[in-house]
Motif scaffolding. Sequence first.
Motif, mmCIF file in Angstrom:
data_model
loop_
_atom_site.group_PDB
_atom_site.id
_atom_site.type_symbol
_atom_site.label_atom_id
_atom_site.label_comp_id
_atom_site.label_asym_id
_atom_site.label_seq_id
_atom_site.Cartn_x
_atom_site.Cartn_y
_atom_site.Cartn_z
ATOM 1 N N ARG A 121 46.391 83.078 72.625
ATOM 2 C CA ARG A 121 45.868 82.154 73.605
ATOM 3 C C ARG A 121 46.378 80.946 73.057
ATOM 4 O O ARG A 121 46.312 80.736 71.863
ATOM 5 C CB ARG A 121 44.368 82.157 73.693
ATOM 6 C CG ARG A 121 43.882 81.060 74.575
ATOM 7 C CD ARG A 121 41.967 81.501 74.305
ATOM 8 N NE ARG A 121 41.997 82.866 75.366
ATOM 9 C CZ ARG A 121 40.573 83.234 75.679
ATOM 10 N NH1 ARG A 121 39.559 82.827 74.889
ATOM 11 N NH2 ARG A 121 40.151 84.204 75.820
ATOM 12 N N LEU A 122 46.959 80.430 74.075
ATOM 13 C CA LEU A 122 47.198 78.936 73.773
ATOM 14 C C LEU A 122 46.160 77.211 74.619
ATOM 15 O O LEU A 122 45.227 77.653 75.500
ATOM 16 C CB LEU A 122 48.320 78.506 74.378
ATOM 17 C CG LEU A 122 49.728 79.590 74.774
ATOM 18 C CD1 LEU A 122 50.857 78.970 74.930
ATOM 19 C CD2 LEU A 122 49.852 79.930 72.883
ATOM 20 N N ARG A 123 45.672 77.293 73.365
ATOM 21 C CA ARG A 123 43.514 76.719 73.762
ATOM 22 C C ARG A 123 44.832 75.071 74.209
ATOM 23 O O ARG A 123 44.547 74.323 72.446
ATOM 24 C CB ARG A 123 43.458 76.479 72.780
ATOM 25 C CG ARG A 123 42.391 78.547 73.042
ATOM 26 C CD ARG A 123 40.828 78.479 72.625
ATOM 27 N NE ARG A 123 40.994 78.276 71.871
ATOM 28 C CZ ARG A 123 40.965 77.059 70.464
ATOM 29 N NH1 ARG A 123 40.239 75.687 70.759
ATOM 30 N NH2 ARG A 123 40.521 77.166 69.387
ATOM 31 N N ASN A 124 44.576 74.115 75.118
ATOM 32 C CA ASN A 124 44.982 72.789 75.141
ATOM 33 C C ASN A 124 46.034 72.782 73.892
ATOM 34 O O ASN A 124 46.168 71.847 72.957
ATOM 35 C CB ASN A 124 44.077 71.819 74.747
ATOM 36 C CG ASN A 124 43.941 70.852 75.517
ATOM 37 O OD1 ASN A 124 44.882 69.886 76.535
ATOM 38 N ND2 ASN A 124 43.429 69.760 74.122
ATOM 39 N N ALA A 174 45.680 74.841 70.001
ATOM 40 C CA ALA A 174 45.628 75.551 68.562
ATOM 41 C C ALA A 174 46.760 77.063 69.523
ATOM 42 O O ALA A 174 46.756 77.003 70.678
ATOM 43 C CB ALA A 174 44.376 75.985 68.433
ATOM 44 N N ILE A 175 47.108 77.730 69.000
ATOM 45 C CA ILE A 175 47.543 79.057 69.364
ATOM 46 C C ILE A 175 46.880 80.312 68.536
ATOM 47 O O ILE A 175 47.073 80.651 67.162
ATOM 48 C CB ILE A 175 48.725 78.725 68.884
ATOM 49 C CG1 ILE A 175 49.737 78.065 69.908
ATOM 50 C CG2 ILE A 175 49.550 80.753 69.481
ATOM 51 C CD1 ILE A 175 51.058 78.116 69.372
ATOM 52 N N GLU A 176 46.083 81.247 69.179
ATOM 53 C CA GLU A 176 45.270 82.289 68.581
ATOM 54 C C GLU A 176 45.875 83.258 68.905
ATOM 55 O O GLU A 176 46.256 83.703 70.092
ATOM 56 C CB GLU A 176 43.475 82.324 69.471
ATOM 57 C CG GLU A 176 43.214 80.503 68.944
ATOM 58 C CD GLU A 176 41.417 80.614 69.636
ATOM 59 O OE1 GLU A 176 40.978 81.827 70.422
ATOM 60 O OE2 GLU A 176 40.545 80.097 69.410
ATOM 61 N N VAL A 177 46.036 84.145 67.710
ATOM 62 C CA VAL A 177 46.405 86.087 67.586
ATOM 63 C C VAL A 177 45.140 86.544 67.429
ATOM 64 O O VAL A 177 44.713 86.392 66.458
ATOM 65 C CB VAL A 177 47.965 85.889 66.447
ATOM 66 C CG1 VAL A 177 47.840 87.057 66.277
ATOM 67 C CG2 VAL A 177 48.619 84.943 66.848
#
Length: 596
Positions: free
Chosen positions: A346-349, A402-405
Motif C-alpha cells: 500500500r502506498l499512502r500519500n 509511507a510504503i506498507e508491505v
Amino acid sequence: MKQLRAYARMHRELFAISLKREPRITVGTMACLVFGAIAFAVTGLSMKYVVDSMVERDATAAIIAAFLAALSFTLDRSISGVYYILQRELIDKVGHIDLDPAIMRAAGTLPEVDHLEHTEFLDRMTALRNKAWAVIWSTLLVGEACSMALRLLLALAILGTTSPWLLLMLPCAAVQLILDRRGQAHEKQSELDLAEDKRIQDHLFELCLSASAGKEIRSTGAAPELLERYGAAADRARTTRLRGQFTGSLWRIAGWCVFAIGFTISIGLVIAQVQRGTATAGDVMLAATIGAMLREVVSRAVSSAAGATGTIRVLEPYLWLREYAEEHRETGERKPAPERLTDGIRLRNLHFTYRGTETPAVEGVSVDLPAGSVVAVVGEYGSGKTTLMKLLAGLHRPSAGAIEVDGTDLSEMDIESWRSSMSATFQDFGRYHTTFAEAIAIGDLRGGSAAALDAAVAAADADSLRSRLPDGDQTQLGTRFGGVEISEGQWQKVALARSCMRPAPLLFLLDEPTASLDAPSEQAVFDSYMARSKQIASATGSITVIVSHRFSTVAGADLILVMKHGRLIESGGHDALLSAGGTYAELYGIHAASYS
C-alpha cells in the motif's frame, strides 16, 4: 577546532589499523623516525669529540669518536632509506587492502542510492578515487613531521648550548628555504603558462597522425601551415620554460647566499669564542656539522608538515564519506520481510523530491497493489515512473508518506531482508564485464545453480545469445578485459536473465525491461514474464510491477497506473481505462496509431 579533533581521531584510528594489519612494519617505521633523530644528534656530538680529542692528543678517544660519528651518520642515512621502503610497503598494504575496500563499502552498501546521484558525494568520491594510499600516507607524514620537529629541537638545543650565536643559523636556513620555494613557484608557474602551447603541440601532432584528419590535410595542402604553427608553439613553450627556470635559479642563488652568509658569521663567532678560550675547536666542528645539516632538517620538517596539510584534500572527503555513511546506516531493530504476501503493498500519500530540486518527482501517490497482481506503470517521460520503482525497492527514502508491505512500513523493515526477497531490472541496467554465467548469476549469489541459470536464460529469451557465444557460459563479455562485445539489446537480455535468478521474489520490478529489444523479442519476453509472474504469484503472493512505454505489452496487467508530473492520475484495468476516455485512452490511441 572540531575539524582538528576529527583529524586527530582519524589519525589515531588509521595508526591502529596499520598496527593491526602490519604490526612489524608499523613499529619499524616509527622506530626509524625516532632512531634517525637520535643518530642525527649523535653525529654532530661525535664530530665535536673527534676534534677535542685530537687537540688533547688522545688518539684512542679520537678514533672512537670518529667511528661513532661515521656509524651514526651511516645509520641516519640507512634508516632514512629503510623508512621510505617500509613507508611504501605500509601505504600499499593498508591503503589497498583496508582503505580501498572501506571506501567501496561506504559508497556501495548504504541502503539508498541518493548519494550516487548527488554531486556533493560524487565530487568527494572523485577526489578519493585511487587515493586511498594518500589517506594512510597522511598519518605517516604526521609522524614524519614530529620526527623532523624532534631533530630540529635537538639541533637547536645543541647549537644553543654551544653558543647562542649559532641560533642565527635557523632563521637563515628558513629564509633560504622560503627563497628556494619562491624559485620553485616561478618554475611551476612557467609550466602552467606554457600548458596551452603544449596542448597546441599535442593537438597538431595528433592531427598529423590522424587517419580521419589526414585525408583533409593532404587534400587541402595544410601540412606546411600545421608544421609552422607547431614550431611557433614549441618556441613559445621553450622561451616560457627558460624564463621560469632562470628566474627560479636567481631566487635559489639568493637563498643560498643568505644561508652561506649566516653560516659563515655563526662559525666566525664560535671561532672568536675559541680564541677567547670560552669554546673549543670541537665546538667549531659541532657547529659546522649541525649547521650543514640544519638546512636539510628545516626543509624536511616543512615538507612533511606541508605534505600532511596538503593531504587534507583527501582527508576531508574521506572524513565526510565516513560521517555520511555512519549517518545513513540503518540502526536499531528491524522487522524481517514476510515470507509471502497476503495483503500486498500500500502506498499512502507518497512524496519524494530529489536533493537539489524543488519540484517533487513523486507527489501524493496513494494506491493499493494487491498481492499476486501484475501492475503496469505508464506515463510520459519524466512522469515519475522510475522514481516510483526505486521507492518500492527502498533505493530512496520517501520525503513524506509511507510504503506498507502487508501492513509494515518499509522504513521499519530490514532493508537487506527486503532486497533479498525481491528482483529487479532497471532502465539503466549494469553491464558487468565478466563471464556470461557470472553476469547472470550475480542476480542471486546465495542460491544460484546451473538449473537456475538455465531457467533465467530461458525466461529472458536469451538462449539464442547464449548459443552464439564462442566459449558458451564462460565467454568474457565486453572488450575492457579482452572479451567479446555484444549489442545493447543483448546486454539487456543479460540483465533480464539476471533479474530472473531468484525463483520466487515477493516483488519483481521491471523498469523498461525491453527498451533495447526489437518488437518480436519484446513480445516474447513479455509473454514469458507474464506467465512467470502468474506462476510465482500463486506460490508466494508476489507482485510484479512493470514500467513500459509500449502500451500493447501492458494491456494484460491486472492493474494499470497512469502517472503524470509525479502524480497518479488514473488507475484500473485496461478495458476500464479505455472506457473512461482519459489520459490512458489518449496515450493508448497515440501508441496504436504509431504502429498502424
